[in-house]
Design a protein around this motif. Structure first.
Motif, PDB file in Angstrom:
ATOM      1  N   ALA A  62      -7.937   0.541  -6.923  1.00  0.00           N
ATOM      2  CA  ALA A  62      -6.503   0.807  -6.747  1.00  0.00           C
ATOM      3  C   ALA A  62      -6.252   1.692  -5.524  1.00  0.00           C
ATOM      4  O   ALA A  62      -5.286   1.485  -4.783  1.00  0.00           O
ATOM      5  CB  ALA A  62      -5.926   1.460  -7.998  1.00  0.00           C
ATOM      6  N   ILE A  63      -7.134   2.666  -5.284  1.00  0.00           N
ATOM      7  CA  ILE A  63      -7.001   3.551  -4.115  1.00  0.00           C
ATOM      8  C   ILE A  63      -7.183   2.734  -2.834  1.00  0.00           C
ATOM      9  O   ILE A  63      -6.380   2.813  -1.908  1.00  0.00           O
ATOM     10  CB  ILE A  63      -8.028   4.701  -4.152  1.00  0.00           C
ATOM     11  N   GLU A 104     -13.204  11.301  -4.522  1.00  0.00           N
ATOM     12  CA  GLU A 104     -12.703  12.324  -3.593  1.00  0.00           C
ATOM     13  C   GLU A 104     -12.615  11.771  -2.172  1.00  0.00           C
ATOM     14  O   GLU A 104     -11.630  11.992  -1.466  1.00  0.00           O
ATOM     15  CB  GLU A 104     -13.598  13.571  -3.628  1.00  0.00           C
ATOM     16  N   HIS A 105     -13.636  11.025  -1.764  1.00  0.00           N
ATOM     17  CA  HIS A 105     -13.681  10.443  -0.422  1.00  0.00           C
ATOM     18  C   HIS A 105     -12.526   9.459  -0.212  1.00  0.00           C
ATOM     19  O   HIS A 105     -11.792   9.546   0.776  1.00  0.00           O
ATOM     20  CB  HIS A 105     -15.034   9.750  -0.220  1.00  0.00           C
ATOM     21  N   PRO A 135     -19.289  12.031 -13.337  1.00  0.00           N
ATOM     22  CA  PRO A 135     -20.590  12.014 -12.656  1.00  0.00           C
ATOM     23  C   PRO A 135     -20.436  12.256 -11.153  1.00  0.00           C
ATOM     24  O   PRO A 135     -19.431  11.860 -10.555  1.00  0.00           O
ATOM     25  CB  PRO A 135     -21.111  10.604 -12.926  1.00  0.00           C
ATOM     26  N   ASP A 136     -21.432  12.907 -10.563  1.00  0.00           N
ATOM     27  CA  ASP A 136     -21.356  13.307  -9.155  1.00  0.00           C
ATOM     28  C   ASP A 136     -21.074  12.146  -8.202  1.00  0.00           C
ATOM     29  O   ASP A 136     -20.306  12.289  -7.255  1.00  0.00           O
ATOM     30  CB  ASP A 136     -22.646  14.016  -8.731  1.00  0.00           C
ATOM     31  N   ASP A 137     -21.726  10.989  -8.440  1.00  0.00           N
ATOM     32  CA  ASP A 137     -21.516   9.859  -7.534  1.00  0.00           C
ATOM     33  C   ASP A 137     -20.078   9.346  -7.618  1.00  0.00           C
ATOM     34  O   ASP A 137     -19.449   9.054  -6.594  1.00  0.00           O
ATOM     35  CB  ASP A 137     -22.519   8.726  -7.806  1.00  0.00           C
ATOM     36  N   ILE A 138     -19.536   9.284  -8.833  1.00  0.00           N
ATOM     37  CA  ILE A 138     -18.150   8.852  -9.023  1.00  0.00           C
ATOM     38  C   ILE A 138     -17.202   9.885  -8.411  1.00  0.00           C
ATOM     39  O   ILE A 138     -16.254   9.534  -7.701  1.00  0.00           O
ATOM     40  CB  ILE A 138     -17.843   8.637 -10.522  1.00  0.00           C
ATOM     41  N   CYS A 181      -9.745   9.094  -1.962  1.00  0.00           N
ATOM     42  CA  CYS A 181      -8.441   9.761  -2.069  1.00  0.00           C
ATOM     43  C   CYS A 181      -8.089  10.444  -0.750  1.00  0.00           C
ATOM     44  O   CYS A 181      -6.942  10.369  -0.285  1.00  0.00           O
ATOM     45  CB  CYS A 181      -8.422  10.781  -3.201  1.00  0.00           C
ATOM     46  N   LYS A 182      -9.078  11.106  -0.148  1.00  0.00           N
ATOM     47  CA  LYS A 182      -8.834  11.804   1.121  1.00  0.00           C
ATOM     48  C   LYS A 182      -8.474  10.797   2.213  1.00  0.00           C
ATOM     49  O   LYS A 182      -7.522  11.003   2.968  1.00  0.00           O
ATOM     50  CB  LYS A 182     -10.069  12.611   1.516  1.00  0.00           C
ATOM     51  N   LEU A 183      -9.218   9.689   2.301  1.00  0.00           N
ATOM     52  CA  LEU A 183      -8.946   8.673   3.319  1.00  0.00           C
ATOM     53  C   LEU A 183      -7.560   8.052   3.148  1.00  0.00           C
ATOM     54  O   LEU A 183      -6.859   7.813   4.128  1.00  0.00           O
ATOM     55  CB  LEU A 183      -9.990   7.550   3.248  1.00  0.00           C
ATOM     56  N   ALA A 184      -7.171   7.802   1.888  1.00  0.00           N
ATOM     57  CA  ALA A 184      -5.903   7.116   1.615  1.00  0.00           C
ATOM     58  C   ALA A 184      -4.727   8.076   1.477  1.00  0.00           C
ATOM     59  O   ALA A 184      -3.584   7.638   1.362  1.00  0.00           O
ATOM     60  CB  ALA A 184      -6.041   6.276   0.343  1.00  0.00           C
ATOM     61  N   GLY A 185      -5.010   9.379   1.442  1.00  0.00           N
ATOM     62  CA  GLY A 185      -3.937  10.353   1.272  1.00  0.00           C
ATOM     63  C   GLY A 185      -3.339  10.343  -0.124  1.00  0.00           C
ATOM     64  O   GLY A 185      -2.160  10.631  -0.311  1.00  0.00           O
ATOM     65  N   VAL A 186      -4.161  10.009  -1.114  1.00  0.00           N
ATOM     66  CA  VAL A 186      -3.707   9.961  -2.515  1.00  0.00           C
ATOM     67  C   VAL A 186      -4.016  11.300  -3.178  1.00  0.00           C
ATOM     68  O   VAL A 186      -5.152  11.775  -3.112  1.00  0.00           O
ATOM     69  CB  VAL A 186      -4.417   8.815  -3.283  1.00  0.00           C
ATOM     70  N   PRO A 187      -3.023  11.912  -3.829  1.00  0.00           N
ATOM     71  CA  PRO A 187      -3.281  13.187  -4.520  1.00  0.00           C
ATOM     72  C   PRO A 187      -4.309  13.006  -5.644  1.00  0.00           C
ATOM     73  O   PRO A 187      -4.282  12.002  -6.360  1.00  0.00           O
ATOM     74  CB  PRO A 187      -1.924  13.588  -5.096  1.00  0.00           C
ATOM     75  N   LEU A 188      -5.196  13.984  -5.784  1.00  0.00           N
ATOM     76  CA  LEU A 188      -6.219  13.962  -6.830  1.00  0.00           C
ATOM     77  C   LEU A 188      -6.021  15.166  -7.731  1.00  0.00           C
ATOM     78  O   LEU A 188      -5.980  16.301  -7.254  1.00  0.00           O
ATOM     79  CB  LEU A 188      -7.619  14.003  -6.192  1.00  0.00           C
ATOM     80  N   ILE A 189      -5.876  14.903  -9.020  1.00  0.00           N
ATOM     81  CA  ILE A 189      -5.758  15.971 -10.011  1.00  0.00           C
ATOM     82  C   ILE A 189      -7.076  16.032 -10.769  1.00  0.00           C
ATOM     83  O   ILE A 189      -7.528  15.024 -11.315  1.00  0.00           O
ATOM     84  CB  ILE A 189      -4.607  15.704 -11.008  1.00  0.00           C
TER      85      ILE A 189
END
Length: 106
Positions: A27-28, A51-52, A43-46, A54-62
Motif C-alpha cells: 500500500a505504501i 520505516e524505509h 520484527p527488525d526486518d519488517i 514510509c520515509k521515501l513515500a512521505g507517509v506518517p508512521l505511528i
C-alpha cells in the motif's frame, strides 16, 4: 494510547485498512497508504522495511506502544498484527494523531 486504540477501531469500522506487513508495504509503495501503524515489537526486518518505505513515500508512521498481539486484538483478529496501513480514515481522526506523532518525533 487509548486515543490511538479508539481511532484504530473507528478506522476499522468506518474506513478502509489493510492488515499485515506485506500488504502494508504494498500500500505504501503504490501510494495508497495515508498513515501506517506498526507494533513496537515488529520484527527488525519488517520494521526497517516499513520505516524505509514510509520515509521515501512521505507517509506518517505511528509506533503503537503495544505488542503485535495487542494490535491484533484491537483489530479483532486472533493473530499477531505487526503493521497496518490506513487507506481511508473514515470517521476517525487518526490522521491528526499521525501528524502529532510525526511532529513529536522530529
Amino acid at each position: 494510547m487509548a486515543d490511538l486504540v479508539r481511532e484504530i477501531q473507528t478506522t476499522l469500522r468506518t474506513g478502509k485498512v489493510v492488515i499485515g506487513s506485506k500488504r502494508t508495504i504494498k500500500a505504501i509503495v503504490h501510494g495508497k497508504a495515508k498513515v501506517v501503524v506498526m507494533a513496537v515489537n515488529a520484527p527488525d526486518d519488517i520494521r526497517s522495511d516499513i520505516e524505509h518505505y514510509c520515509k521515501l513515500a512521505g507517509v506518517p508512521l505511528i509506533i503503537f506502544r503495544g505488542t503485535s498481539w495487542d494490535l491484533g486484538a484491537i483489530c479483532n483478529k486472533p493473530f499477531m498484527v505487526a503493521a497496518l496501513a490506513v487507506l481511508d480514515p473514515g470517521e476517525s481522526s487518526i490522521l491528526e494523531i499521525a501528524r502529532g506523532e510525526s511532529s513529536a518525533q522530529h
